[in-house]
Design a protein around this motif. Structure first.
Motif, short mmCIF file in Angstrom:
data_model
loop_
_atom_site.label_atom_id
_atom_site.label_comp_id
_atom_site.label_asym_id
_atom_site.label_seq_id
_atom_site.Cartn_x
_atom_site.Cartn_y
_atom_site.Cartn_z
N UNK A 1 0.82 -1.21 0.00
CA UNK A 1 0.00 0.00 0.00
C UNK A 1 0.86 1.26 0.00
N UNK A 2 1.95 1.23 0.76
CA UNK A 2 2.79 2.42 0.89
C UNK A 2 3.92 2.47 -0.13
N UNK A 3 3.97 1.50 -1.04
CA UNK A 3 5.06 1.42 -2.00
C UNK A 3 5.28 2.71 -2.79
N UNK A 4 4.24 3.45 -3.19
CA UNK A 4 4.49 4.67 -3.98
C UNK A 4 5.17 5.79 -3.19
N UNK A 5 5.09 5.76 -1.86
CA UNK A 5 5.59 6.90 -1.07
C UNK A 5 7.11 6.90 -1.00
N UNK A 6 7.68 8.07 -0.76
CA UNK A 6 9.13 8.22 -0.67
C UNK A 6 9.75 7.44 0.49
N UNK A 7 9.13 7.45 1.69
CA UNK A 7 9.71 6.65 2.77
C UNK A 7 9.79 5.16 2.43
N UNK A 8 8.72 4.63 1.81
CA UNK A 8 8.74 3.21 1.44
C UNK A 8 9.79 2.95 0.36
N UNK A 9 9.94 3.86 -0.58
CA UNK A 9 10.95 3.70 -1.61
C UNK A 9 12.36 3.73 -1.01
N UNK A 10 12.55 4.57 0.01
CA UNK A 10 13.86 4.64 0.66
C UNK A 10 14.17 3.33 1.39
N UNK B 1 -13.23 -4.89 1.38
CA UNK B 1 -12.15 -5.22 0.44
C UNK B 1 -12.23 -4.42 -0.83
N UNK B 2 -13.45 -4.27 -1.40
CA UNK B 2 -13.62 -3.47 -2.61
C UNK B 2 -13.19 -2.03 -2.38
N UNK B 3 -13.63 -1.46 -1.25
CA UNK B 3 -13.28 -0.07 -0.93
C UNK B 3 -11.77 0.10 -0.78
N UNK B 4 -11.12 -0.87 -0.12
CA UNK B 4 -9.67 -0.78 0.08
C UNK B 4 -8.92 -0.81 -1.25
N UNK B 5 -9.35 -1.68 -2.16
CA UNK B 5 -8.68 -1.73 -3.47
C UNK B 5 -8.90 -0.44 -4.25
N UNK B 6 -10.11 0.11 -4.18
CA UNK B 6 -10.37 1.38 -4.87
C UNK B 6 -9.50 2.48 -4.28
N UNK B 7 -9.43 2.53 -2.96
CA UNK B 7 -8.59 3.54 -2.30
C UNK B 7 -7.13 3.37 -2.72
N UNK B 8 -6.67 2.11 -2.77
CA UNK B 8 -5.27 1.86 -3.13
C UNK B 8 -4.97 2.36 -4.55
N UNK B 9 -5.84 2.02 -5.50
CA UNK B 9 -5.60 2.41 -6.89
C UNK B 9 -5.67 3.93 -7.04
N UNK B 10 -6.71 4.54 -6.49
CA UNK B 10 -6.87 5.99 -6.62
C UNK B 10 -5.73 6.72 -5.92
N UNK B 11 -5.42 6.26 -4.71
CA UNK B 11 -4.34 6.91 -3.94
C UNK B 11 -2.99 6.77 -4.66
N UNK B 12 -2.68 5.56 -5.16
CA UNK B 12 -1.40 5.34 -5.82
C UNK B 12 -1.27 6.17 -7.08
N UNK B 13 -2.32 6.14 -7.91
CA UNK B 13 -2.23 6.87 -9.17
C UNK B 13 -2.23 8.39 -8.96
N UNK B 14 -2.95 8.86 -7.94
CA UNK B 14 -2.92 10.30 -7.63
C UNK B 14 -1.53 10.71 -7.18
N UNK B 15 -0.93 9.90 -6.31
CA UNK B 15 0.42 10.19 -5.81
C UNK B 15 1.42 10.18 -6.96
N UNK B 16 1.34 9.14 -7.79
CA UNK B 16 2.27 9.03 -8.92
C UNK B 16 2.10 10.19 -9.90
N UNK B 17 0.85 10.57 -10.20
CA UNK B 17 0.59 11.62 -11.17
C UNK B 17 1.12 12.97 -10.69
#
Length: 762
Positions: free
Chosen positions: A52-61, A141-157
């Motif tokens: 879940x936290x993979x896109x963030x800078x701390x997780x990348x570090x 579970x559905x809500x968590x996956x939606x949050x993950x996709x939206x959150x990840x793509x928003x962060x990446x964009x």
């Protein structure tokens, strides 16, 4: 309390010792159970947080530090990523095998609930819409996956646009670069979703057994994840296509197959295979052209292999753990499906339904963690292949017989709905017609193979004192097994909680009502009726009144069918079978995969300086396959020989059993007549109504009144989607109104209705 804690799947005499207070040899210290649960939860939550936290800078570090620490090992950067994202799944699988072997009673013992509560798994939140009936857990579970996709793509964009804007590039080049980066991120998120995609379709997976999710439920999650994953991969490809088109290099880029870096052409091939599977799996297409869906879905091999070519070994290793578990299950299913199973009886009932009775291994007298044999309960299903009809098609059917119906047989009821089932009926009816004219000759043959059985790890229908079974048409099939299971358990004094059972069965024609005669426990003795209140309400929707000869409705003396000696029983080589051999198979395959990859690195990749990404991806996939096929295959062979030796010690004459089954109705004599005086038939408990459908609101209210205040009511549904929706809506409505009314109405509304679906729709 000793009786309540006894494993419900235990067969034979084990129950008497437990009720007498004998110590349970299988019991282990509660501390060990707690430690295993803690370890599994710790690994899972850490892994899920990392994804879940993979896109963030701390997780990348953290990931960069981890890769810097481990990339100097024999396995390099591929091993680092595999350990971070795939190894946790395999670690949980190892702990799961230990857990279900050491504490089998955790799944098969059910105690009465101390207090009423909504259970997240059985409380329907959504009853309409594209997802069908969705429980609270599934909704989360559905809500968590939606949050993950939206959150990840928003962060990446946001990060990508901010990064590109710092370089003050020309606007056209900046747009192309942003499209490339966002496309790359869409592929990355899709790859993480693919990490979950293969977990639900490993039919005998220990992970599904651990959380007690049967394959027919898990298939829904695979469908949902498939839509999400393919949408992300399609957008991934689309963004690159737009970018390459803007640059005027579309065909050139699509045809590239780089040695170092991502190879585009394999990605195009993989995406094309995925799109074919996706389009043909859409419900309108799948419903009308099932064979097209089935055959195109075999392209998953192309999809996975060319994905490995596309991204190379170290990126592919992100989702390799789930794919490896699927490969383990698929290889084991291949072994099991090779056996040609004896058919004790293949007959066509007068109502048009086909009944197949297969030979199965004898059920051991005790079913504990160390016992062998075929493990299943009354809500299981099997996949059947008939080679005279197709070498590739496998069709799922609910088992209509209880494990307690007999040591050597397992039956299914098949309604004729399509080409495959129609051809099967034709083979059987041709033989039946010849048997009428000439009993000495029998033509026609059915070469049948069986996969399974699969189903819940625990017989959850036994955890409720109050049961409502709602069936539509042939959906009564698994409930026949439940009724037989409950009756046999009460007769034999085994633990059985259901005391109040209501069956609501809707059929189109009255001829279908004769399926009740397929219940193995046809009579209910007075000792059973004192402990079990059984009410069967049948609704004939397309007939306004009973037929002229009303007696024929309950008379379904099937014509003697064909017996086929193919050579063996249903194979016990199934992931839900013997825990010891299944664990050894998993261990040997995993170690074989690791060893194969290490040998390839030492003796081939490094000495010959292999650096091509696509080729390293191919070697990685081949090592996975080698681990499953070689050391895993050796364990499966030993497992097969062990099963074969055990069966030789418990031989069974299939032909004699088939003859005895056909002559059984004539037996009984005076003893049978005497027993009939103090017993009633299951069909005799049926009340039939014509020209109407069940009023669930009225039926549930009356049942809740009968069950009493503060009761847990298990509601099991097997039928079309409309029936499931209606029942789920009524369960949700009554649960939400629970306790809201006052006075006398409040007393009748205190029951909690727990929705469970047993419908399997591919």
């Amino acid at each position: 309390m000793a009786q309540e804690r006894e494993p419900l799947l235990r067969q034979g005499g084990g129950g008497n010792a437990a009720r007498a207070g004998a110590p349970d040899k299988g019991s282990s210290p509660p501390l060990a159970r707690s430690v295993l649960k803690f370890l599994m939860w710790a690994v899972f939550l850490t892994w899920a947080a990392g994804v879940f936290l993979y896109p963030t800078k701390p997780a990348q570090a953290v990931l960069r530090k981890w890769m810097g620490f481990t990339k100097g090992s024999l396995f390099g950067i591929t091993g680092s990523i595999f350990l971070a994202f795939s190894a946790p799944i395999l670690i949980i699988a190892v702990l799961a095998y230990v857990y279900i072997s050491a504490f089998p009673s955790d799944h098969v013992e059910k105690r009465k609930l101390r207090s009423l509560s909504f259970r997240l798994w059985t409380f329907p939140v959504l009853v309409d819409g594209p997802f069908g009936v969705v429980s609270a857990v599934e909704f989360i579970g559905i809500v968590l996956f939606i949050i993950y996709v939206v959150y990840s793509m928003t962060y990446y964009t946001v990060e990508s646009v901010s990064l590109v804007s710092k370089f003050h590039l020309p606007s056209s080049f900046e747009s192309e670069l942003i499209l490339d980066v966002i496309g790359l991120r869409l592929g990355s998120v899709g790859l993480f979703c693919m990490l979950f995609l293969f977990l639900p379709v490993a039919r005998g997976s220990v992970l599904l057994r651990l959380i007690d999710i049967p394959f027919e439920h898990a298939t829904r999650y695979h469908v949902w994840l498939g839509h999400l994953t393919m949408a992300l991969f399609t957008l991934h490809g689309l963004f690159y296509v737009i970018s390459w088109s803007m640059q005027g290099r579309l065909l050139e880029e699509m045809g590239q197959w780089k040695e170092i870096g991502v190879a585009n052409l394999p990605g195009v091939i993989s995406l094309a295979a995925g799109l074919l599977m996706w389009v043909t799996s859409l419900h309108p297409v799948r419903k009308r052209f099932f064979e097209l869906f089935f055959y195109t879905h075999q392209l998953y091999v192309v999809f996975v292999v060319f994905l490995a070519f596309h991204v190379g070994d170290f990126i592919f290793s992100i989702s390799a753990g789930a794919i490896f578990l699927f490969m383990l299950d698929r290889f084991l299913r291949f072994w099991q499906s090779r056996a040609k199973v004896d058919i004790i009886s293949a007959a066509c009932r007068p109502c048009g339904t086909v009944e197949l009775v297969f030979s199965k291994p004898a059920i051991p007298s005790t079913m504990d963690s160390c016992s062998t044999g075929l493990r299943y309960n009354a809500l299981s299903f099997i996949f059947i292949q008939v080679r005279e009809l197709s070498f590739l098609q496998w069709h799922p059917f609910s088992v209509s017989s209880s494990p307690m119906d007999g040591r050597y047989h397992m039956s299914v009821l098949i309604k004729v709905l399509g080409t495959w089932t129609d051809k099967l009926r034709s083979i059987i009816t041709d033989v039946q017609d010849q048997n009428r004219s000439d009993s000495e000759s029998q033509s026609g043959r059915i070469t049948a193979c069986v996969e399974g059985p699969y189903g819940h790890e625990s017989p959850y229908h036994l955890m409720y004192e109050n049961l409502i079974l709602v069936a539509g048409g042939i959906g009564i099939s698994p409930f026949l097994a439940i009724l037989s299971d409950i009756i046999h358990r009460i007769e034999e004094g085994k633990p059985c909680m259901p005391k109040n059972v209501l069956v609501l069965w809707s059929v189109k024609k009255s001829t279908e009502l004769s399926l009740l005669s397929a219940v193995d426990a046809q009579t209910i003795s007075s000792s059973v009726s004192d402990k079990l209140r059984l009410d069967i309400q049948a609704f004939v929707t397309q007939e306004s009144q009973p037929p002229l000869e009303d007696g024929i409705v309950g008379d379904d003396q099937k014509v003697p069918g064909m017996f086929v000696k193919n050579g063996t029983t249903v194979s016990g080589l199934v992931g839900t079978g013997d825990n010891f051999w299944a664990a050894m198979y998993f261990t040997a395959s995993t170690l074989g995969f690791v060893l194969a990859y290490a040998l390839v690195q030492v003796y081939y990749v490094r000495p010959f300086h292999v650096v091509a990404w696509w080729y390293l991806g191919l070697l990685f996939v081949l090592c996975m396959a080698a681990g499953v096929a070689l050391p895993g295959g050796l364990v499966v062979l030993l497992w097969h020989l062990s099963e074969k030796r055990r069966l030789e010690d418990d031989r069974w004459d299939a032909a004699a059993a088939a003859d005895s089954q056909q002559t059984a109705p004539a037996a009984g004599g005076d003893d049978g007549a005497a027993a009939a005086v103090s017993s009633v038939t299951v069909a005799g408990l049926r009340t039939t109504r014509y020209g109407c459908r069940p009023n669930f609101e009225a039926e549930f209210a009356a049942f809740a009144e009968r069950a009493g205040d503060a009761a847990d009511v298990g509601v099991l549904v097997c039928g079309p989607q409309g029936l499931q929706t209606s029942v789920a809506r009524e369960c949700r409505s009554r649960n939400l109104r629970r306790g809201a009314a006052g006075g006398a109405e409040k007393s009748s509304s205190r029951a909690v209705f727990h929705f469970n679906s047993h419908s399997f729709d591919l």
